[in-house]
Design a protein around this motif. Structure first.
Motif, short mmCIF file in Angstrom:
data_model
loop_
_atom_site.label_atom_id
_atom_site.label_comp_id
_atom_site.label_asym_id
_atom_site.label_seq_id
_atom_site.Cartn_x
_atom_site.Cartn_y
_atom_site.Cartn_z
N VAL A 2 0.84 -1.20 0.00
CA VAL A 2 0.00 0.00 0.00
C VAL A 2 0.88 1.25 0.00
CG1 VAL A 2 -1.80 1.25 1.23
CG2 VAL A 2 -1.91 -1.23 1.08
N LEU A 3 2.00 1.22 0.71
CA LEU A 3 2.93 2.36 0.69
C LEU A 3 3.40 2.63 -0.73
CD1 LEU A 3 4.81 4.49 1.92
CD2 LEU A 3 6.46 2.66 2.38
N ALA A 4 3.76 1.59 -1.45
CA ALA A 4 4.23 1.75 -2.83
C ALA A 4 3.11 2.33 -3.70
CB ALA A 4 4.72 0.41 -3.38
N TYR A 5 1.89 1.87 -3.50
CA TYR A 5 0.76 2.42 -4.24
C TYR A 5 0.60 3.91 -3.91
CZ TYR A 5 -1.21 -2.13 -5.80
OH TYR A 5 -1.43 -3.36 -6.40
N ARG A 6 0.76 4.26 -2.65
CA ARG A 6 0.64 5.67 -2.25
C ARG A 6 1.67 6.52 -2.98
NH1 ARG A 6 -2.70 6.26 2.16
NH2 ARG A 6 -2.97 4.42 3.45
N MET A 7 2.86 5.96 -3.10
CA MET A 7 3.93 6.71 -3.77
C MET A 7 3.65 6.85 -5.25
SD MET A 7 7.39 5.47 -1.86
CE MET A 7 7.85 6.28 -0.32
N ALA A 8 3.07 5.84 -5.85
CA ALA A 8 2.75 5.92 -7.28
C ALA A 8 1.78 7.05 -7.57
CB ALA A 8 2.17 4.59 -7.77
N LEU A 9 0.91 7.33 -6.61
CA LEU A 9 -0.05 8.43 -6.79
C LEU A 9 0.65 9.77 -6.96
CD1 LEU A 9 -2.92 7.86 -4.18
CD2 LEU A 9 -3.01 7.48 -6.62
N GLU A 10 1.84 9.89 -6.36
CA GLU A 10 2.52 11.18 -6.33
C GLU A 10 3.56 11.36 -7.43
OE1 GLU A 10 1.65 13.61 -4.53
OE2 GLU A 10 0.39 12.69 -2.99
N SER A 11 3.80 10.35 -8.23
CA SER A 11 4.83 10.47 -9.26
C SER A 11 4.32 10.00 -10.61
CB SER A 11 6.05 9.64 -8.87
OG SER A 11 6.99 9.64 -9.95
N TYR B 81 -4.75 -6.48 -12.98
CA TYR B 81 -5.67 -5.36 -12.86
C TYR B 81 -4.89 -4.06 -13.06
CZ TYR B 81 -8.46 -8.58 -9.86
OH TYR B 81 -9.17 -9.64 -9.34
N ALA B 82 -5.41 -3.17 -13.88
CA ALA B 82 -4.91 -1.79 -13.92
C ALA B 82 -6.01 -0.97 -13.27
CB ALA B 82 -4.67 -1.34 -15.35
N ILE B 83 -5.67 -0.29 -12.18
CA ILE B 83 -6.68 0.46 -11.43
C ILE B 83 -6.57 1.92 -11.84
CG2 ILE B 83 -7.57 1.05 -9.15
CD1 ILE B 83 -6.18 -1.45 -8.06
N LEU B 84 -7.61 2.43 -12.48
CA LEU B 84 -7.59 3.75 -13.09
C LEU B 84 -8.67 4.64 -12.49
CD1 LEU B 84 -7.51 2.27 -16.70
CD2 LEU B 84 -5.53 3.02 -15.38
N GLN B 85 -8.38 5.92 -12.44
CA GLN B 85 -9.40 6.84 -11.94
C GLN B 85 -10.22 7.32 -13.13
OE1 GLN B 85 -9.01 11.22 -10.58
NE2 GLN B 85 -8.54 10.06 -8.72
N GLY B 95 -0.46 4.37 -12.51
CA GLY B 95 0.57 3.33 -12.56
C GLY B 95 0.39 2.25 -11.51
N ILE B 96 -0.85 2.03 -11.10
CA ILE B 96 -1.10 1.03 -10.05
C ILE B 96 -1.68 -0.23 -10.67
CG2 ILE B 96 -2.53 0.55 -8.02
CD1 ILE B 96 -2.06 3.46 -7.20
#
Lengths: 66, 148
Positions: A2-11, B81-85, B95-96
């Motif tokens: 989840v931390l890595a996912y959080r970081m992906a949101l910001e870059s 899964y590609a999770i997109l907004q 990129g999740i």
């Protein structure tokens, strides 16, 4: 993870893929995965075994971008 | 097929989905050609989850028949899964991804991923955000997990 996912949101330049190691066992073994969570950055440039906090993750990312 | 979520888990997921802000599209890449032992399970999981919120849309994509889309989202294996907004043509990609059928603790990660992408707020420290905003080099992180 989840931390890595959080970081992906910001870059815009970061992609994070969670991988189910048992389903992709050969792939995981190719990265030397023997325990989880195991994070590999840029195809094994850096490997992090175990869960880490935010500051430690940033420190590990810095090793890749230097 | 037995339901993936029992009543208690459904209730917890519904509560988590109170935090959903923006709509989400989960693009699930599967295959009719390759052997994909876990594609059916991955499909079932995401369909059951999506049924708990009007803000979640599932779009299943055939990996072989849509190579451009697979390349666009850098899909290397299935199921992923590609999770997109967003929905329809207006999709934002943070990129999740998750590859495999997210069972056990991985299911919790999927739910967190959906809420994060929907809210768009990482809740990281300011210094960390600045560092990440300023990253110029592509970074690919793969996080290997197991269900327990």
């Amino acid at each position: 993870m989840v931390l890595a996912y959080r970081m992906a949101l910001e870059s815009e330049n970061m992609e994070v893929e969670g991988v189910e190691a048992m389903e992709f066992l050969d792939f995981a073994l190719g990265f030397g995965v023997s325990s989880v969570p195991h994070t590999t950055i840029n195809n094994g440039t850096v490997n992090i075994v175990g869960a880490v906090g935010e500051d430690k993750m940033v420190e590990e990312i810095r090793k890749v971008i230097l | 097929m037995e339901p993936f979520m029992d009543k208690d888990v459904k209730k917890q997921v519904e509560e988590a989905f109170h935090e959903l802000v923006n709509p989400i599209t989960v693009m699930l890449f599967t295959s009719k050609v390759q052997a994909c032992e876990h594609c059916a399970e991955a499909r079932q999981i995401v369909e059951e989850v999506a049924a708990l919120s009007e803000k979640i849309t599932v779009q299943e994509v055939d990996f072989e028949q849509n190579p451009d889309l697979a390349k666009k989202y850098n899909i290397q294996r299935i199921p992923t899964y590609a999770i997109l907004q967003g929905t329809g043509e207006k999709l934002v990609d943070f990129g999740i991804r998750f590859s495999g059928a997210p069972v056990g603790v991985e299911f919790t990660v999927l739910i967190h991923g959906l809420v994060l992408v929907s809210g768009g707020d990482s809740e990281l420290k300011e210094g960390t955000r600045d560092f990440l905003h300023n990253l110029k080099q592509p970074l690919n992180l793969k996080v290997f997990t197991t269900p327990t």
